[in-house]
Design an enzyme around this catalytic site. Sequence first.
Site: not given
Length: 269
Positions: A61-62, A159, A188, A206-209
Amino acid sequence: TPGVLTETTAEMAVALTFAAARRVGESERFLRAGHYKGWLPTLFMGELLWRKTLGIVGAGRIGAAYARMMVEGHKMNVIYYDLYQSEYLEKFVADYASFLEEQGEPPVTCRRAETIEALFEAADVISIHTVLDESTHHLVNAQRLAGMKKNAVLVNTSRGPVIDEAALVEHCRQNPDFRAGLDVFEEEPALKPGLDELENVVIVPHIASATIWTRQGMATLAASNVAGLLSGFPVWNQADILPFLSSNPPEAAPSILNAEDLNLEIFSD
């Protein structure tokens, strides 16, 4: 959280791609430090990605959403590596290629790589969108980094342990024209020694969302799962979970991925 992460994460991959390719982090630090004394013809020259080759590792999907953004926006040709053929992505690129030809423009292409090494050798940009398991741990290692183009751009929003971070640090030290954009890290929140010293690496925590819509959606779906199970509702079995973000959500638990293992009732119309 299926359903609310796709475009948000893909957008971050796009942002990291261009931040790395166009040296945004380096040039901002240069400017803020007071070093900018006027325009120069060779100041922070980066890479033009227009009609270059885009490599996708993991065309789910991504990965497919990111590929679409780069194909539509920047006319990039796609090579992807996945255990399964992505008929969806191949058809999308083929249809878009036909549209371009109708406009008198050169078409774009999409093909599946037989090996990941073939993708790494061919791609100008490589974006990682695979799952993390034993087979993908350190999928990007020193040997495979050495097989990439010297001026390639490597992006990871999947990941951290998919990349051997220590090997990446050494590769970026030895190849200053190579660039990377990372949202995730091997251990991390810790970073491998030297990673934060590299000017040719863009790093974000880790701010992709981290968009308002997505984070609110994640919270709503988590709460709906709890409320749905406590209310005795069945588990939603459709790909589209957006109805749960409306004012009149279905009477179901939206995203219990292991529902069958738990012998939970499945929703039916």
